[in-house]
Write a protein that holds these residues in place. Structure first.
Motif, PDB file in Angstrom:
ATOM      1  N   PRO A 111     -12.090   8.594 -25.745  1.00 32.74           N
ATOM      2  CA  PRO A 111     -12.743   7.516 -26.487  1.00 32.74           C
ATOM      3  C   PRO A 111     -13.154   8.056 -27.861  1.00 32.74           C
ATOM      4  O   PRO A 111     -14.008   8.919 -27.952  1.00 32.74           O
ATOM      5  CB  PRO A 111     -13.962   7.159 -25.648  1.00 32.74           C
ATOM      6  N   LEU A 112     -12.519   7.559 -28.904  1.00 28.45           N
ATOM      7  CA  LEU A 112     -12.632   8.163 -30.227  1.00 28.45           C
ATOM      8  C   LEU A 112     -13.182   7.179 -31.248  1.00 28.45           C
ATOM      9  O   LEU A 112     -12.762   6.030 -31.301  1.00 28.45           O
ATOM     10  CB  LEU A 112     -11.232   8.646 -30.644  1.00 28.45           C
ATOM     11  N   GLN A 113     -14.116   7.668 -32.061  1.00 26.72           N
ATOM     12  CA  GLN A 113     -14.643   6.887 -33.182  1.00 26.72           C
ATOM     13  C   GLN A 113     -14.484   7.741 -34.432  1.00 26.72           C
ATOM     14  O   GLN A 113     -14.973   8.863 -34.493  1.00 26.72           O
ATOM     15  CB  GLN A 113     -16.117   6.570 -32.938  1.00 26.72           C
ATOM     16  N   ILE A 114     -13.767   7.219 -35.426  1.00 26.13           N
ATOM     17  CA  ILE A 114     -13.502   7.962 -36.661  1.00 26.13           C
ATOM     18  C   ILE A 114     -14.195   7.246 -37.817  1.00 26.13           C
ATOM     19  O   ILE A 114     -14.041   6.037 -37.991  1.00 26.13           O
ATOM     20  CB  ILE A 114     -11.988   8.042 -36.953  1.00 26.13           C
ATOM     21  N   ARG A 134      -4.040  12.424 -37.784  1.00 30.49           N
ATOM     22  CA  ARG A 134      -4.239  13.844 -37.471  1.00 30.49           C
ATOM     23  C   ARG A 134      -5.441  14.020 -36.550  1.00 30.49           C
ATOM     24  O   ARG A 134      -5.403  14.803 -35.603  1.00 30.49           O
ATOM     25  CB  ARG A 134      -4.444  14.631 -38.769  1.00 30.49           C
ATOM     26  N   ILE A 135      -6.522  13.282 -36.823  1.00 29.69           N
ATOM     27  CA  ILE A 135      -7.718  13.367 -35.984  1.00 29.69           C
ATOM     28  C   ILE A 135      -7.401  12.899 -34.563  1.00 29.69           C
ATOM     29  O   ILE A 135      -7.804  13.534 -33.589  1.00 29.69           O
ATOM     30  CB  ILE A 135      -8.874  12.553 -36.599  1.00 29.69           C
ATOM     31  N   ARG A 136      -6.640  11.792 -34.431  1.00 32.04           N
ATOM     32  CA  ARG A 136      -6.277  11.298 -33.097  1.00 32.04           C
ATOM     33  C   ARG A 136      -5.459  12.344 -32.332  1.00 32.04           C
ATOM     34  O   ARG A 136      -5.685  12.573 -31.145  1.00 32.04           O
ATOM     35  CB  ARG A 136      -5.501   9.986 -33.198  1.00 32.04           C
ATOM     36  N   GLU A 137      -4.503  12.986 -33.023  1.00 33.34           N
ATOM     37  CA  GLU A 137      -3.686  14.037 -32.381  1.00 33.34           C
ATOM     38  C   GLU A 137      -4.572  15.163 -31.853  1.00 33.34           C
ATOM     39  O   GLU A 137      -4.408  15.615 -30.718  1.00 33.34           O
ATOM     40  CB  GLU A 137      -2.708  14.668 -33.396  1.00 33.34           C
ATOM     41  N   LYS A 138      -5.482  15.639 -32.706  1.00 33.12           N
ATOM     42  CA  LYS A 138      -6.360  16.745 -32.321  1.00 33.12           C
ATOM     43  C   LYS A 138      -7.277  16.346 -31.170  1.00 33.12           C
ATOM     44  O   LYS A 138      -7.518  17.127 -30.253  1.00 33.12           O
ATOM     45  CB  LYS A 138      -7.210  17.199 -33.511  1.00 33.12           C
ATOM     46  N   ALA A 139      -7.786  15.113 -31.198  1.00 33.73           N
ATOM     47  CA  ALA A 139      -8.705  14.650 -30.157  1.00 33.73           C
ATOM     48  C   ALA A 139      -7.992  14.561 -28.806  1.00 33.73           C
ATOM     49  O   ALA A 139      -8.561  14.929 -27.772  1.00 33.73           O
ATOM     50  CB  ALA A 139      -9.300  13.297 -30.537  1.00 33.73           C
ATOM     51  N   GLU A 140      -6.756  14.094 -28.805  1.00 28.75           N
ATOM     52  CA  GLU A 140      -6.015  13.978 -27.544  1.00 28.75           C
ATOM     53  C   GLU A 140      -5.803  15.347 -26.905  1.00 28.75           C
ATOM     54  O   GLU A 140      -5.785  15.471 -25.687  1.00 28.75           O
ATOM     55  CB  GLU A 140      -4.672  13.280 -27.761  1.00 28.75           C
ATOM     56  N   LYS A 141      -5.658  16.385 -27.710  1.00 35.67           N
ATOM     57  CA  LYS A 141      -5.445  17.739 -27.173  1.00 35.67           C
ATOM     58  C   LYS A 141      -6.688  18.271 -26.471  1.00 35.67           C
ATOM     59  O   LYS A 141      -6.595  19.195 -25.661  1.00 35.67           O
ATOM     60  CB  LYS A 141      -5.009  18.696 -28.284  1.00 35.67           C
ATOM     61  N   ILE A 157     -14.018  13.539 -20.877  1.00 37.38           N
ATOM     62  CA  ILE A 157     -14.701  13.372 -22.156  1.00 37.38           C
ATOM     63  C   ILE A 157     -15.213  11.935 -22.243  1.00 37.38           C
ATOM     64  O   ILE A 157     -14.462  10.986 -22.061  1.00 37.38           O
ATOM     65  CB  ILE A 157     -13.756  13.705 -23.318  1.00 37.38           C
ATOM     66  N   ILE A 158     -16.512  11.809 -22.489  1.00 37.98           N
ATOM     67  CA  ILE A 158     -17.145  10.491 -22.550  1.00 37.98           C
ATOM     68  C   ILE A 158     -16.909   9.855 -23.914  1.00 37.98           C
ATOM     69  O   ILE A 158     -16.568   8.681 -24.013  1.00 37.98           O
ATOM     70  CB  ILE A 158     -18.660  10.602 -22.263  1.00 37.98           C
ATOM     71  N   SER A 159     -17.117  10.631 -24.977  1.00 38.64           N
ATOM     72  CA  SER A 159     -16.895  10.096 -26.323  1.00 38.64           C
ATOM     73  C   SER A 159     -16.669  11.230 -27.306  1.00 38.64           C
ATOM     74  O   SER A 159     -17.092  12.358 -27.081  1.00 38.64           O
ATOM     75  CB  SER A 159     -18.081   9.243 -26.786  1.00 38.64           C
ATOM     76  N   CYS A 160     -15.988  10.889 -28.388  1.00 39.87           N
ATOM     77  CA  CYS A 160     -15.742  11.843 -29.463  1.00 39.87           C
ATOM     78  C   CYS A 160     -15.931  11.087 -30.778  1.00 39.87           C
ATOM     79  O   CYS A 160     -15.204  10.144 -31.062  1.00 39.87           O
ATOM     80  CB  CYS A 160     -14.325  12.400 -29.351  1.00 39.87           C
ATOM     81  N   ARG A 161     -16.952  11.483 -31.543  1.00 36.04           N
ATOM     82  CA  ARG A 161     -17.225  10.858 -32.837  1.00 36.04           C
ATOM     83  C   ARG A 161     -16.901  11.871 -33.925  1.00 36.04           C
ATOM     84  O   ARG A 161     -17.425  12.983 -33.917  1.00 36.04           O
ATOM     85  CB  ARG A 161     -18.686  10.427 -32.922  1.00 36.04           C
ATOM     86  N   VAL A 162     -16.032  11.464 -34.847  1.00 32.49           N
ATOM     87  CA  VAL A 162     -15.614  12.352 -35.929  1.00 32.49           C
ATOM     88  C   VAL A 162     -15.979  11.692 -37.253  1.00 32.49           C
ATOM     89  O   VAL A 162     -15.612  10.540 -37.508  1.00 32.49           O
ATOM     90  CB  VAL A 162     -14.088  12.607 -35.888  1.00 32.49           C
ATOM     91  N   VAL A 163     -16.716  12.433 -38.095  1.00 31.53           N
ATOM     92  CA  VAL A 163     -17.061  11.936 -39.431  1.00 31.53           C
ATOM     93  C   VAL A 163     -16.453  12.901 -40.446  1.00 31.53           C
ATOM     94  O   VAL A 163     -16.720  14.099 -40.411  1.00 31.53           O
ATOM     95  CB  VAL A 163     -18.595  11.864 -39.635  1.00 31.53           C
TER      96      VAL A 163
END
Length: 115
Positions: free
Chosen positions: A6-9, A23-30, A38-44
């Protein structure tokens, strides 16, 4: 089956960029390789104001939630946004690996010697 992270960019002070978000989505999936829940991933990604002696520095901040922990990587800065993303995900990956090892009991805890 591996669930997607679950990703928030959020991109601050910079134009929206499909390439950066991709690129962020690729890295997060890895990250799923190191922890499957993983409950959540927030990237700023932020492009702060110009500094006097150097060009723009992109900073990347990642908040990652897993059951039992909140992991944070917020020191990645570079003039190249992709390098900053790589460094931030490298840092969060190391934290996630360490956390997963501790949860499994792979890390030996040091006991104080008897006096």
């Amino acid at each position: 089956m591996i669930m997607p992270v679950p990703l928030q960019i959020t991109l601050k002070d910079m134009p929206q960029s499909e390439a950066v978000e991709s690129r962020i989505r690729e890295k997060a999936e890895k990250l799923n390789r190191f922890h499957e829940r993983i409950i959540s991933c927030r990237v700023v990604v932020e492009s702060p104001q110009r500094h006097q002696h150097q060009g723009k520095l992109y900073s990347v901040h990642i908040d990652l939630s897993v059951p039992g922990a909140e992991l944070v990587a917020n020191r990645a800065q570079d003039e190249d946004v992709y390098v900053a993303i790589r460094d931030a995900f490298g840092a969060i990956t190391r934290q996630l690996e360490d956390f997963t090892r501790r949860q499994r009991g792979d890390v030996k805890t040091h006991t104080a010697p008897d006096a």
